[in-house]
Design a protein around this motif. Structure first.
Motif, PDB file in Angstrom:
ATOM      1  N   ALA A  32       0.855  -1.185   0.000  1.00 38.65           N
ATOM      2  CA  ALA A  32       0.000   0.000   0.000  1.00 38.65           C
ATOM      3  C   ALA A  32       0.890   1.234   0.000  1.00 38.65           C
ATOM      4  N   PRO A  33       0.386   2.370  -0.489  1.00 37.29           N
ATOM      5  CA  PRO A  33       1.215   3.590  -0.528  1.00 37.29           C
ATOM      6  C   PRO A  33       1.384   4.206   0.856  1.00 37.29           C
ATOM      7  N   TYR A  34       2.382   5.049   0.989  1.00 33.63           N
ATOM      8  CA  TYR A  34       2.579   5.831   2.200  1.00 33.63           C
ATOM      9  C   TYR A  34       1.537   6.955   2.268  1.00 33.63           C
ATOM     10  N   THR A  35       1.474   7.621   3.395  1.00 26.61           N
ATOM     11  CA  THR A  35       0.674   8.842   3.498  1.00 26.61           C
ATOM     12  C   THR A  35       1.402   9.964   2.754  1.00 26.61           C
ATOM     13  N   ASP A  36       0.679  11.030   2.445  1.00 27.92           N
ATOM     14  CA  ASP A  36       1.285  12.155   1.735  1.00 27.92           C
ATOM     15  C   ASP A  36       2.441  12.761   2.526  1.00 27.92           C
ATOM     16  N   GLU A  37       2.296  12.842   3.848  1.00 27.09           N
ATOM     17  CA  GLU A  37       3.328  13.448   4.673  1.00 27.09           C
ATOM     18  C   GLU A  37       4.607  12.619   4.639  1.00 27.09           C
ATOM     19  N   VAL A  38       4.451  11.290   4.731  1.00 26.72           N
ATOM     20  CA  VAL A  38       5.625  10.423   4.669  1.00 26.72           C
ATOM     21  C   VAL A  38       6.287  10.525   3.303  1.00 26.72           C
ATOM     22  N   LEU A  39       5.471  10.569   2.247  1.00 29.41           N
ATOM     23  CA  LEU A  39       6.025  10.657   0.896  1.00 29.41           C
ATOM     24  C   LEU A  39       6.744  11.988   0.678  1.00 29.41           C
ATOM     25  N   LYS A  40       6.248  13.038   1.282  1.00 31.34           N
ATOM     26  CA  LYS A  40       6.934  14.329   1.179  1.00 31.34           C
ATOM     27  C   LYS A  40       8.341  14.211   1.758  1.00 31.34           C
ATOM     28  N   GLN A  41       8.454  13.537   2.895  1.00 33.97           N
ATOM     29  CA  GLN A  41       9.770  13.348   3.500  1.00 33.97           C
ATOM     30  C   GLN A  41      10.645  12.432   2.654  1.00 33.97           C
ATOM     31  N   GLN A  42      10.040  11.371   2.084  1.00 33.11           N
ATOM     32  CA  GLN A  42      10.813  10.454   1.251  1.00 33.11           C
ATOM     33  C   GLN A  42      11.307  11.145  -0.013  1.00 33.11           C
ATOM     34  N   GLY A  43      10.467  12.008  -0.591  1.00 32.61           N
ATOM     35  CA  GLY A  43      10.891  12.784  -1.751  1.00 32.61           C
ATOM     36  C   GLY A  43      12.013  13.742  -1.404  1.00 32.61           C
ATOM     37  N   ALA A  44      11.993  14.257  -0.173  1.00 33.09           N
ATOM     38  CA  ALA A  44      13.023  15.183   0.274  1.00 33.09           C
ATOM     39  C   ALA A  44      14.380  14.501   0.408  1.00 33.09           C
ATOM     40  N   ARG A  45      14.386  13.163   0.519  1.00 31.84           N
ATOM     41  CA  ARG A  45      15.650  12.429   0.655  1.00 31.84           C
ATOM     42  C   ARG A  45      16.454  12.402  -0.642  1.00 31.84           C
ATOM     43  N   CYS A  46      15.819  12.736  -1.766  1.00 33.20           N
ATOM     44  CA  CYS A  46      16.513  12.766  -3.053  1.00 33.20           C
ATOM     45  C   CYS A  46      17.508  13.920  -3.031  1.00 33.20           C
ATOM     46  N   MET A  47      18.785  13.599  -3.082  1.00 31.63           N
ATOM     47  CA  MET A  47      19.819  14.613  -2.883  1.00 31.63           C
ATOM     48  C   MET A  47      20.210  15.310  -4.191  1.00 31.63           C
ATOM     49  N   ASP A  48      20.808  16.447  -4.065  1.00 36.93           N
ATOM     50  CA  ASP A  48      21.297  17.205  -5.226  1.00 36.93           C
ATOM     51  C   ASP A  48      22.633  16.592  -5.641  1.00 36.93           C
ATOM     52  N   CYS A  49      22.547  15.446  -6.338  1.00 42.34           N
ATOM     53  CA  CYS A  49      23.747  14.627  -6.552  1.00 42.34           C
ATOM     54  C   CYS A  49      24.529  14.987  -7.815  1.00 42.34           C
ATOM     55  N   GLY A  50      24.072  15.946  -8.581  1.00 39.63           N
ATOM     56  CA  GLY A  50      24.809  16.347  -9.783  1.00 39.63           C
ATOM     57  C   GLY A  50      24.514  15.448 -10.961  1.00 39.63           C
ATOM     58  N   THR A  51      24.946  14.217 -10.899  1.00 39.58           N
ATOM     59  CA  THR A  51      24.646  13.227 -11.935  1.00 39.58           C
ATOM     60  C   THR A  51      23.706  12.178 -11.351  1.00 39.58           C
TER      61      THR A  51
END
Length: 494
Positions: A32-51
């Motif tokens: 099942a999917p996460y809640t919107d709040e959890v997904l917001k945090q999970q999306g925030a984990r995507c780092m500015d990695c350059g490549t």
């Protein structure tokens, strides 16, 4: 990215899954999917990695790294973090025709190549992807896209799996009249009959097919080439033909006692179970029933795992899965460096369920079946095995050697053979007169043309057994080549 320190501020959440013991009592999706709040945090984990290696989509030493359809993962991760779901959907649909499929059943090579995964658990890319597309359907953002004009060209696609559906979607949007032929009674190929409902609910497949119909694609079921319509008739009636029939020729186990009653190929077992469920809720009894039986699955891959999960839901007495390879390590070893797909131990949904029911992981490693024994009535009675050792020879290649004294006898009344697929089924190849190599249609990757004018091939029928994302990749690319063949040039993306 919207939160530069997100990968340090938030930890990866465990997948949101139903209790492994409870979910064995039904055939609904286990995840099942996460809640919107959890997904917001999970999306925030995507780092500015350059490549962003998550979207490189390349093969390293035979294994896929990153996303083969080049999903714009950092972009929609950032949009999810910002709560801009509709825009995230638009970015996702630029590269992926069917995120609702990949977001459920793809093994997520993108996560294996995530830069965060060098030192920490990867970003939850797969779950975010699934939630984006599901929100799109729930909120009415996904509506039929009717082409504004038609080219007058007609394309036939043989096979309605992910490669066939992806090419149909692309070519329809280019304005061509597309007809998809499927020999089964339902559309979707292995999406429907090869993947159990608890991994991919068939209503999800039907929802997409309904949308494609509304957009103008014609679907013809219960039609087999060479039986109900000839290959010559297709070539005469259509300006181009694409063969997307998959690699459905199953590999069998040639061993003493194979003729015993109670031994089945894995896909036959899974197909019959799903068909009976869809046709009658299992009331017709037209399936192979594991209830009260000792079940052994031979083969350590995803298809074998699906057999384990299916047998559990049928209330098998016991379930064991044999694999020829040793148990994977808990972490990457030296020759499995990032951004390669990590070959590490994991507890798939089926094994979680078996462990919850029987108290242990059902997998047996480095094991080989030596013979099958039947009773006096020819019914399966037991399997004989021996443990194997995987060693390097003088040339540096791995060999499997038997370990004396490790022989064992296993009681069994049902055995499912899940040792892979040999390639595409040859009758179709002969009907069209296309060349094949190693049971695969001979068509160069990126070109997809066969030796027969106007006949193309893509997906597992061309590349062999592979991932859904590779099927979508090839479906999109072959559509570009067919469009160029018909019109002289193409605006479709590759």
């Amino acid at each position: 990215m919207g939160k530069a320190t997100g990968f340090m501020d938030y930890k990866r959440e465990k997948p949101n899954e139903r209790d492994p013991l409870t979910r064995q009592n039904d055939w609904k999706e286990y995840s099942a999917p996460y809640t919107d709040e959890v997904l917001k945090q999970q999306g925030a984990r995507c780092m500015d990695c350059g490549t962003p290696f998550c979207q490189i989509g390349m093969e390293i030493r035979g294994g896929v790294s990153g996303c083969p359809i080049y999903n714009l993962i950092p972009e929609w991760n950032d949009l999810v973090y910002r709560g801009r779901w509709k825009e995230a959907l638009e970015r996702l649909q630029k590269t992926n025709n069917f995120p609702e499929f990949t977001g459920r059943v793809c093994p997520a090579p993108c996560e294996g190549s995530c830069t965060v995964a060098i030192n920490d658990p990867a970003v939850s890319i797969k779950n975010i992807e699934r939630t984006i597309i599901d929100k799109g359907f729930e909120n009415g953002w996904i509506t039929p896209r009717i082409p504004s004009s038609r080219t007058g060209k007609k394309v036939a696609i043989v096979g309605s799996g992910p490669a066939g559906l992806a090419s149909a979607d692309q070519l329809n949007q280019a304005g061509h009249a597309v007809t998809v032929f499927e020999r089964s009674d339902r559309l979707g190929g292995l999406l429907t009959y090869g993947i159990p409902n608890m991994k991919l609910d068939k209503e999800v497949v039907e929802r997409r097919v309904k949308l494609l119909r509304q957009e103008g694609i014609d679907f013809v079921t219960n039609t087999e080439i060479g039986v109900d319509i000839t290959a010559d008739e297709l070539k005469e009636q259509f300006d181009a033909v694409i063969l997307c029939t998959g690699a459905q020729k199953q590999r069998d186990l040639l061993i003493e006692g194979r003729e015993a009653k109670g031994i089945h190929l894995a896909m036959d077992y899974l197909t019959l179970a799903t068909k009976s469920m869809l046709d009658s809720g299992f009331k017709d009894k037209n399936f192979i029933d594991a209830k009260g039986k000792d079940v052994i699955v031979i083969g350590g891959g995803d298809t074998g795992a699906d057999c384990v999960a299916t047998a559990l839901r049928q209330k098998a007495k016991s379930v064991v899965q044999f694999g020829k390879h040793p148990k994977l390590p808990d972490t990457r070893v030296g020759d499995n460096m990032w951004p390669e797909q990590p070959y590490v131990f994991s507890l798939d949904y089926a094994y979680e369920e078996a462990q919850a029911k029987f108290g242990e992981d059902p997998r047996q490693y480095s094991i080989q079946t030596t013979k099958i024994v039947a009773d006096k009535n020819g019914k399966l009675k037991e399997l004989h095995t021996i443990q194997m050792e995987k060693v390097k020879n003088e040339q540096g290649k791995f060999e499997f050697h038997e370990i004396p004294g490790t022989e064992k006898v296993w009681p069994a009344q049902l055995v499912f053979i899940a040792i892979g697929f040999e390639g595409t089924e040859q009758p179709l190849v002969k009907h069209f007169g296309v060349d094949s190599k190693n049971n695969r249609i001979d068509a160069k990757y990126g070109e997809y043309t066969t030796n027969v004018e106007g006949v193309f091939a893509a997906g597992d029928a061309r590349r062999g057994q592979s991932l859904i994302v590779w099927a979508i990749n090839e479906g999109r690319q072959v559509a570009h080549e067919v469009d160029r063949y018909l019109m002289g040039s193409s605006v479709l993306p590759k």
